[in-house]
Design a protein around this motif. Structure first.
Motif, PDB file in Angstrom:
ATOM      1  N   PHE A  31       0.833  -1.209   0.000  1.00  0.00           N
ATOM      2  CA  PHE A  31       0.000   0.000   0.000  1.00  0.00           C
ATOM      3  C   PHE A  31       0.868   1.259   0.000  1.00  0.00           C
ATOM      4  N   VAL A  32       1.860   1.298   0.879  1.00  0.00           N
ATOM      5  CA  VAL A  32       2.730   2.478   0.984  1.00  0.00           C
ATOM      6  C   VAL A  32       3.521   2.676  -0.301  1.00  0.00           C
ATOM      7  N   LEU A  33       4.079   1.597  -0.847  1.00  0.00           N
ATOM      8  CA  LEU A  33       4.885   1.693  -2.069  1.00  0.00           C
ATOM      9  C   LEU A  33       4.060   2.193  -3.245  1.00  0.00           C
ATOM     10  N   PHE A  34       2.849   1.662  -3.406  1.00  0.00           N
ATOM     11  CA  PHE A  34       2.033   2.047  -4.556  1.00  0.00           C
ATOM     12  C   PHE A  34       1.394   3.424  -4.366  1.00  0.00           C
ATOM     13  N   LEU A  35       1.114   3.797  -3.123  1.00  0.00           N
ATOM     14  CA  LEU A  35       0.638   5.152  -2.885  1.00  0.00           C
ATOM     15  C   LEU A  35       1.726   6.160  -3.231  1.00  0.00           C
ATOM     16  N   PHE A  36       2.952   5.858  -2.829  1.00  0.00           N
ATOM     17  CA  PHE A  36       4.087   6.723  -3.155  1.00  0.00           C
ATOM     18  C   PHE A  36       4.292   6.795  -4.673  1.00  0.00           C
ATOM     19  N   ALA A  37       4.238   5.636  -5.329  1.00  0.00           N
ATOM     20  CA  ALA A  37       4.419   5.605  -6.786  1.00  0.00           C
ATOM     21  C   ALA A  37       3.319   6.384  -7.488  1.00  0.00           C
ATOM     22  N   TYR A  38       2.093   6.288  -6.991  1.00  0.00           N
ATOM     23  CA  TYR A  38       0.975   7.013  -7.604  1.00  0.00           C
ATOM     24  C   TYR A  38       1.154   8.522  -7.474  1.00  0.00           C
ATOM     25  N   LEU A  39       1.523   8.963  -6.269  1.00  0.00           N
ATOM     26  CA  LEU A  39       1.714  10.391  -6.041  1.00  0.00           C
ATOM     27  C   LEU A  39       2.872  10.945  -6.867  1.00  0.00           C
ATOM     28  N   VAL A  40       3.965  10.172  -6.950  1.00  0.00           N
ATOM     29  CA  VAL A  40       5.125  10.600  -7.738  1.00  0.00           C
ATOM     30  C   VAL A  40       4.757  10.677  -9.220  1.00  0.00           C
ATOM     31  N   THR A  41       4.020   9.672  -9.700  1.00  0.00           N
ATOM     32  CA  THR A  41       3.642   9.628 -11.117  1.00  0.00           C
ATOM     33  C   THR A  41       2.723  10.788 -11.482  1.00  0.00           C
ATOM     34  N   VAL A  42       1.689  10.990 -10.686  1.00  0.00           N
ATOM     35  CA  VAL A  42       0.744  12.077 -10.958  1.00  0.00           C
ATOM     36  C   VAL A  42       1.448  13.430 -10.845  1.00  0.00           C
ATOM     37  N   GLY A  43       2.239  13.593  -9.772  1.00  0.00           N
ATOM     38  CA  GLY A  43       2.953  14.856  -9.587  1.00  0.00           C
ATOM     39  C   GLY A  43       3.952  15.125 -10.695  1.00  0.00           C
ATOM     40  N   GLY A  44       4.701  14.109 -11.089  1.00  0.00           N
ATOM     41  CA  GLY A  44       5.708  14.277 -12.139  1.00  0.00           C
ATOM     42  C   GLY A  44       5.096  14.613 -13.484  1.00  0.00           C
ATOM     43  N   ASN A  45       4.040  13.891 -13.855  1.00  0.00           N
ATOM     44  CA  ASN A  45       3.421  14.122 -15.163  1.00  0.00           C
ATOM     45  C   ASN A  45       2.670  15.448 -15.213  1.00  0.00           C
ATOM     46  N   LEU A  46       2.015  15.817 -14.122  1.00  0.00           N
ATOM     47  CA  LEU A  46       1.331  17.112 -14.101  1.00  0.00           C
ATOM     48  C   LEU A  46       2.329  18.266 -14.100  1.00  0.00           C
ATOM     49  N   SER A  47       3.505  18.043 -13.495  1.00  0.00           N
ATOM     50  CA  SER A  47       4.558  19.068 -13.534  1.00  0.00           C
ATOM     51  C   SER A  47       5.072  19.254 -14.953  1.00  0.00           C
ATOM     52  N   ILE A  48       5.256  18.145 -15.677  1.00  0.00           N
ATOM     53  CA  ILE A  48       5.673  18.234 -17.079  1.00  0.00           C
ATOM     54  C   ILE A  48       4.624  18.982 -17.894  1.00  0.00           C
ATOM     55  N   LEU A  49       3.351  18.664 -17.655  1.00  0.00           N
ATOM     56  CA  LEU A  49       2.266  19.328 -18.381  1.00  0.00           C
ATOM     57  C   LEU A  49       2.230  20.818 -18.063  1.00  0.00           C
ATOM     58  N   ALA A  50       2.391  21.166 -16.788  1.00  0.00           N
ATOM     59  CA  ALA A  50       2.392  22.575 -16.393  1.00  0.00           C
ATOM     60  C   ALA A  50       3.572  23.314 -17.002  1.00  0.00           C
ATOM     61  N   ALA A  51       4.734  22.661 -17.048  1.00  0.00           N
ATOM     62  CA  ALA A  51       5.916  23.283 -17.644  1.00  0.00           C
ATOM     63  C   ALA A  51       5.711  23.548 -19.127  1.00  0.00           C
ATOM     64  N   ILE A  52       5.090  22.612 -19.821  1.00  0.00           N
ATOM     65  CA  ILE A  52       4.838  22.773 -21.259  1.00  0.00           C
ATOM     66  C   ILE A  52       3.856  23.924 -21.507  1.00  0.00           C
ATOM     67  N   LEU A  53       2.843  24.021 -20.667  1.00  0.00           N
ATOM     68  CA  LEU A  53       1.856  25.092 -20.834  1.00  0.00           C
ATOM     69  C   LEU A  53       2.430  26.457 -20.476  1.00  0.00           C
ATOM     70  N   ALA A  54       3.342  26.490 -19.490  1.00  0.00           N
ATOM     71  CA  ALA A  54       3.848  27.770 -18.990  1.00  0.00           C
ATOM     72  C   ALA A  54       5.013  28.329 -19.799  1.00  0.00           C
ATOM     73  N   GLU A  55       5.787  27.464 -20.449  1.00  0.00           N
ATOM     74  CA  GLU A  55       6.986  27.895 -21.155  1.00  0.00           C
ATOM     75  C   GLU A  55       6.726  28.015 -22.660  1.00  0.00           C
ATOM     76  N   PRO A  56       6.784  29.244 -23.215  1.00  0.00           N
ATOM     77  CA  PRO A  56       6.546  29.421 -24.660  1.00  0.00           C
ATOM     78  C   PRO A  56       7.510  28.624 -25.533  1.00  0.00           C
ATOM     79  N   LYS A  57       8.759  28.422 -25.066  1.00  0.00           N
ATOM     80  CA  LYS A  57       9.720  27.648 -25.856  1.00  0.00           C
ATOM     81  C   LYS A  57       9.253  26.222 -26.115  1.00  0.00           C
ATOM     82  N   LEU A  58       8.381  25.726 -25.237  1.00  0.00           N
ATOM     83  CA  LEU A  58       7.917  24.339 -25.348  1.00  0.00           C
ATOM     84  C   LEU A  58       6.600  24.226 -26.112  1.00  0.00           C
ATOM     85  N   HIS A  59       6.155  25.322 -26.708  1.00  0.00           N
ATOM     86  CA  HIS A  59       4.925  25.284 -27.500  1.00  0.00           C
ATOM     87  C   HIS A  59       5.249  24.832 -28.922  1.00  0.00           C
TER      88      HIS A  59
END
Length: 315
Positions: A31-59
């Protein structure tokens, strides 16, 4: 299975997901391992998405598809892991027949779109390196949205086909699914009716949904490799190979586990291995994708720093 079971048995209304481990002492660790993996995965991918939306160079088209891939990774792990965590927390391993089919449907939609988006990214690299003069017109914003829309439509048809096909099967005997989520290779052995047509359909649709994209990806990179080798500058060749390396790594991870999981139907002794492949396909790969695409990529790293620092300043 004996055909008489179809008439003597009772229709299955729920399945029992055996999960990854049966030992109760190990369940809190899982439970602890998969909860950690889920939070890391969601956080990491949403951070990538936010970076792409926020940075004009990545458009650019490449990062447009990468943003879509991040959304798909979040969706893929959300379809499977939260339900597993809920089962571990409540010690209730049952899942209703309808919920099982719903999980199957959404999982196959996201899996299919993933295949096509990875193919679109290969096509983007082919145009950027082999056809640079016509790149802006051939990979316009309209073309990008059309590629994504077609990906969703084809994946929707594929998912609906498999889900409707499963509803034609009779489940009247065993209801224990030796996995932590509902998937076709684990449901077929539980059917009281013949699954021959379903397995043939899975193989045929799998070839169309995964085989054709693989051929297109390989063909694209053959042309890319030939074009890169003609570049005289060593720095230019290195930069070109680097832009394709991240994508090729993700393709190998994604298709490697997929082929292992779906091209060996009927192999009962490999059921425990299926769980490991399922973890790799639904958890490990989505968790690694942000790291793979941001590693040694100064543009993404700079955009991520701006997003994270901005969030820290706001708090």
């Amino acid at each position: 299975m004996n055909p008489d079971a179809r008439t003597n048995g009772t229709a299955v209304t729920e399945f029992i997901l055996l999960g990854l481990v049966e030992t109760e002492k190990l369940q809190p660790v899982v439970f602890v391992l998969f909860l950690f993996a889920y939070l890391v995965t969601v956080g990491g991918n949403l951070s990538i998405l936010a970076a792409i939306l926020a940075e004009p160079k990545l458009h650019t088209p490449m990062y447009f598809f990468l943003g879509n891939l991040s959304v798909l990774d979040v969706g893929c792990i959300t379809v499977t892991v939260p339900a597993m965590l809920a089962h571990l927390l409540s010690h209730k391993r049952t899942i209703s027949y309808d919920a099982c089919l719903s999980q199957l449907f959404f999982f196959y939609i996201l899996l299919g779109v993933d295949c096509f988006v990875l193919t679109a990214m290969a096509y983007d690299r082919f145009l950027a390196i082999c056809q640079p003069l016509t790149y802006s017109t051939r990979m316009s914003q309209m073309v990008q949205w059309i590629l994504v829309a077609v990906s969703w439509v084809c994946s929707l048809i594929n998912a609906l086909t498999h889900t409707i096909a499963v509803t034609t099967l009779n489940f009247c005997g065993p209801n224990e699914v030796n996995h932590f989520y509902c998937d076709l290779p684990q449901l077929f052995p539980l059917s009281c009716s013949s699954t021959q047509l379903n397995e043939l359909l899975l193989f045929a649709m799998g070839f169309l949904m995964a085989g054709a994209p693989v051929v297109l990806i390989v063909t694209s990179y053959i042309y890319v490799a030939a074009a890169v080798l003609q570049i005289r500058s060593a720095k230019g060749r290195k930069k070109a190979f680097f832009t394709c390396g991240s994508h090729l790594t993700v393709v190998c991870l994604f298709y490697g586990t997929g082929v292992f999981n779906y091209m060996r139907l009927g192999s009962e002794e490999a059921s425990d291995k299926d769980k490991g492949v399922g973890v790799f396909n639904t958890v490990i790969t989505p968790m690694l994708n942000p790291l793979i695409y941001s590693l040694r990529n100064p543009d993404v790293q700079s955009a991520l720093r701006q997003v994270l620092v901005g969030r820290w300043l706001l708090t």
